[in-house]
Motif scaffolding. Sequence first.
Motif, PDB file in Angstrom:
ATOM      1  N   LYS A   1     -38.228 -34.476  11.450  1.00 28.87           N
ATOM      2  CA  LYS A   1     -36.817 -34.139  11.201  1.00 28.87           C
ATOM      3  C   LYS A   1     -36.405 -34.615   9.806  1.00 28.87           C
ATOM      4  O   LYS A   1     -35.697 -33.900   9.070  1.00 28.87           O
ATOM      5  CB  LYS A   1     -35.955 -34.797  12.269  1.00 28.87           C
ATOM      6  N   ARG A   2     -36.859 -35.775   9.432  1.00 29.67           N
ATOM      7  CA  ARG A   2     -36.508 -36.298   8.106  1.00 29.67           C
ATOM      8  C   ARG A   2     -37.171 -35.482   6.997  1.00 29.67           C
ATOM      9  O   ARG A   2     -36.586 -35.286   5.935  1.00 29.67           O
ATOM     10  CB  ARG A   2     -36.901 -37.776   8.008  1.00 29.67           C
ATOM     11  N   PHE A   3     -38.379 -35.013   7.247  1.00 31.55           N
ATOM     12  CA  PHE A   3     -39.033 -34.158   6.254  1.00 31.55           C
ATOM     13  C   PHE A   3     -38.260 -32.860   6.096  1.00 31.55           C
ATOM     14  O   PHE A   3     -37.995 -32.407   4.967  1.00 31.55           O
ATOM     15  CB  PHE A   3     -40.475 -33.876   6.670  1.00 31.55           C
ATOM     16  N   ALA A   4     -37.881 -32.256   7.208  1.00 30.12           N
ATOM     17  CA  ALA A   4     -37.101 -31.018   7.145  1.00 30.12           C
ATOM     18  C   ALA A   4     -35.765 -31.254   6.440  1.00 30.12           C
ATOM     19  O   ALA A   4     -35.338 -30.451   5.603  1.00 30.12           O
ATOM     20  CB  ALA A   4     -36.875 -30.469   8.556  1.00 30.12           C
ATOM     21  N   ASP A   5     -35.126 -32.367   6.751  1.00 27.21           N
ATOM     22  CA  ASP A   5     -33.843 -32.689   6.119  1.00 27.21           C
ATOM     23  C   ASP A   5     -33.986 -32.860   4.607  1.00 27.21           C
ATOM     24  O   ASP A   5     -33.085 -32.495   3.843  1.00 27.21           O
ATOM     25  CB  ASP A   5     -33.249 -33.965   6.720  1.00 27.21           C
ATOM     26  N   SER A   6     -35.134 -33.412   4.186  1.00 22.44           N
ATOM     27  CA  SER A   6     -35.342 -33.630   2.749  1.00 22.44           C
ATOM     28  C   SER A   6     -35.393 -32.313   1.983  1.00 22.44           C
ATOM     29  O   SER A   6     -35.150 -32.281   0.773  1.00 22.44           O
ATOM     30  CB  SER A   6     -36.636 -34.423   2.514  1.00 22.44           C
ATOM     31  N   LEU A   7     -35.710 -31.234   2.692  1.00 25.74           N
ATOM     32  CA  LEU A   7     -35.750 -29.902   2.072  1.00 25.74           C
ATOM     33  C   LEU A   7     -34.552 -29.053   2.482  1.00 25.74           C
ATOM     34  O   LEU A   7     -34.510 -27.856   2.179  1.00 25.74           O
ATOM     35  CB  LEU A   7     -37.042 -29.183   2.490  1.00 25.74           C
ATOM     36  N   GLU A   8     -33.596 -29.697   3.171  1.00 24.33           N
ATOM     37  CA  GLU A   8     -32.401 -28.992   3.664  1.00 24.33           C
ATOM     38  C   GLU A   8     -32.781 -27.817   4.561  1.00 24.33           C
ATOM     39  O   GLU A   8     -32.225 -26.722   4.470  1.00 24.33           O
ATOM     40  CB  GLU A   8     -31.520 -28.531   2.496  1.00 24.33           C
ATOM     41  N   LEU A   9     -33.737 -28.091   5.454  1.00 19.54           N
ATOM     42  CA  LEU A   9     -34.213 -27.067   6.379  1.00 19.54           C
ATOM     43  C   LEU A   9     -33.880 -27.454   7.815  1.00 19.54           C
ATOM     44  O   LEU A   9     -33.776 -28.638   8.149  1.00 19.54           O
ATOM     45  CB  LEU A   9     -35.733 -26.897   6.259  1.00 19.54           C
ATOM     46  N   LYS A  10     -33.747 -26.454   8.653  1.00 21.78           N
ATOM     47  CA  LYS A  10     -33.614 -26.682  10.083  1.00 21.78           C
ATOM     48  C   LYS A  10     -35.005 -26.883  10.664  1.00 21.78           C
ATOM     49  O   LYS A  10     -35.942 -26.158  10.323  1.00 21.78           O
ATOM     50  CB  LYS A  10     -32.936 -25.478  10.744  1.00 21.78           C
ATOM     51  N   LEU A  11     -35.160 -27.885  11.526  1.00 23.96           N
ATOM     52  CA  LEU A  11     -36.447 -28.127  12.169  1.00 23.96           C
ATOM     53  C   LEU A  11     -36.505 -27.359  13.488  1.00 23.96           C
ATOM     54  O   LEU A  11     -35.671 -27.554  14.376  1.00 23.96           O
ATOM     55  CB  LEU A  11     -36.643 -29.617  12.435  1.00 23.96           C
ATOM     56  N   LYS A  12     -37.485 -26.477  13.595  1.00 22.22           N
ATOM     57  CA  LYS A  12     -37.692 -25.723  14.836  1.00 22.22           C
ATOM     58  C   LYS A  12     -39.032 -26.134  15.439  1.00 22.22           C
ATOM     59  O   LYS A  12     -40.084 -25.938  14.833  1.00 22.22           O
ATOM     60  CB  LYS A  12     -37.690 -24.218  14.572  1.00 22.22           C
ATOM     61  N   ILE A  13     -38.974 -26.743  16.614  1.00 23.38           N
ATOM     62  CA  ILE A  13     -40.186 -27.194  17.285  1.00 23.38           C
ATOM     63  C   ILE A  13     -40.613 -26.158  18.318  1.00 23.38           C
ATOM     64  O   ILE A  13     -39.815 -25.714  19.145  1.00 23.38           O
ATOM     65  CB  ILE A  13     -39.976 -28.544  17.985  1.00 23.38           C
ATOM     66  N   THR A  14     -41.877 -25.766  18.249  1.00 22.00           N
ATOM     67  CA  THR A  14     -42.474 -24.910  19.277  1.00 22.00           C
ATOM     68  C   THR A  14     -43.404 -25.786  20.107  1.00 22.00           C
ATOM     69  O   THR A  14     -44.377 -26.344  19.587  1.00 22.00           O
ATOM     70  CB  THR A  14     -43.274 -23.760  18.645  1.00 22.00           C
ATOM     71  N   PHE A  15     -43.100 -25.928  21.371  1.00 28.05           N
ATOM     72  CA  PHE A  15     -43.902 -26.780  22.248  1.00 28.05           C
ATOM     73  C   PHE A  15     -44.947 -25.950  22.984  1.00 28.05           C
ATOM     74  O   PHE A  15     -44.686 -24.813  23.381  1.00 28.05           O
ATOM     75  CB  PHE A  15     -43.016 -27.510  23.258  1.00 28.05           C
ATOM     76  N   ALA A  16     -46.114 -26.536  23.133  1.00 28.63           N
ATOM     77  CA  ALA A  16     -47.209 -25.860  23.825  1.00 28.63           C
ATOM     78  C   ALA A  16     -47.858 -26.838  24.796  1.00 28.63           C
ATOM     79  O   ALA A  16     -47.752 -28.058  24.651  1.00 28.63           O
ATOM     80  CB  ALA A  16     -48.235 -25.350  22.822  1.00 28.63           C
TER      81      ALA A  16
END
Length: 486
Positions: free
Chosen positions: A83-98
């Motif tokens: 989440k912090r990595f995504a935030d650093s790029l101003e991106l929404k984090l979308k998790i796909t669970f498997a």
Amino acid sequence: MLKKIALKRGSLAIIIFIILAITSALCYKESIGASFNKDYNTTLNQIIERKELRVGMLRSLTTLYIDYRNPNQAGGFEYELLKRFADSLELKLKITFASNLTELIEKSKQGKIDLIAAELKGYALDVDNFNTSAPFHQTTLQLVYRKGSIKPYSFDDIKGNLTIAKNSLQSYVLANIQPDFPQLSWNESEVLNQEELLKLVEDQDIDYTIASNRTTAIMQRIYPALTVAFDVVNNQPKTWYLPKSQDNSLLNQVNQFINKSLSDGTIKKLEYHYFNYMNKFDFVDTRAFLRAIEKSLPKYQAFFEQYAQVNDLDWKLLASMAYQESHWNPKAISSTGVRGIMMLTKSTAESLGVTNRLDAQQSINGGSTYLKSIINRMPKSIPKEERVWFALAAYNMGMGHLWDARTLASQLNKNPESWQDVRQILPLLSEEEYYSDLRYGFARGYQAVHFVDSIQKYYMSLVGYLIEKEYRQKYINEKANQVTSQ
């Protein structure tokens, strides 16, 4: 005549020169445009344009337990780092669970996820098609058996059914060490993950499995009979996986983020927040807590839920705090005069309008209101996710002593806004060379540390228990429906 010919030739030369110049300019522009588009159309830029980072993860308790800061949402160490990595790029984090690696890898091949946050070493067919990020964490693989069985001290002592997940890191490790233990054999499950296999050990359906120390520690808070026999592999680096079919733009950005998070202490703080409570495991205490969840908690759960909602708190955190205070005994009385399920002092109870500290509903109402008031008094400079730990320490020892601890932290070049740093300082409040110069003097700071650590421990056990209860009930319902439909 010659003059006219010369003029015509000169005009023609100029025209040809202009045409060549225009052609050259157009070619240069096309070349620059192509180069620009090539540089612009990187994997990273495509993700930034999409405004979404797509990550594949395995569905497991270790990465999906409920976080007190985000009730009913996914949480956990690796999730928050992503989440912090995504935030650093101003991106929404979308998790796909498997449910398994095969599913994750197939989604990666289809271009539906940008990176995989799961270990692929055991997946020999496809692991070479991925680049690995810089390591950001270390884990230890442990052989686990059930308490009461004969403890094995090495693989030479294995006598029974050892089962691991297929294509897992465990299968990769066992394949590498088998030459040293030629008699060693094991089974590999295509459908069960390491948590589900730990449940089979608890239920005595298998004798042993191998799991990461973090997973084992979480599961022990739910199934305390699970016991570690020995470490199989120490300091196994944890990384993320990115398809080699991508250019390196995303990989480079990931590595830059990981290296920065390691150097500035971000990862260390996250490790403390999510794993500190796991450092010690008490079988007797954990078993007693789980029994109390079954027998005592149902009497008061509605009150915890009601007043936690009123004060914007997680009821499970409030319940864990009450257990640490009184073991959910509404008639509890200490030698210092605090009373009730939330162990309120007389003066605090009076200030909150609590007329009977031994009444469970009044005590829970008063305790939750008091905790919320302390949280609200925490400086905004303290990160939001850490204010509750400061507030719990103040609940235990008083606000003045907490301010002293923060002052002392600054004097000792520690960060007064970091719970991790202040936690290290609190025990010093009982040492004369430190408390004699502080405004509020002596305090048993080590008790406040124990108080907060215990609440973290009980909280995680309660969360895990409730998740497992819901999972097992769902399984029972599905089985019942199958029988009914037959």
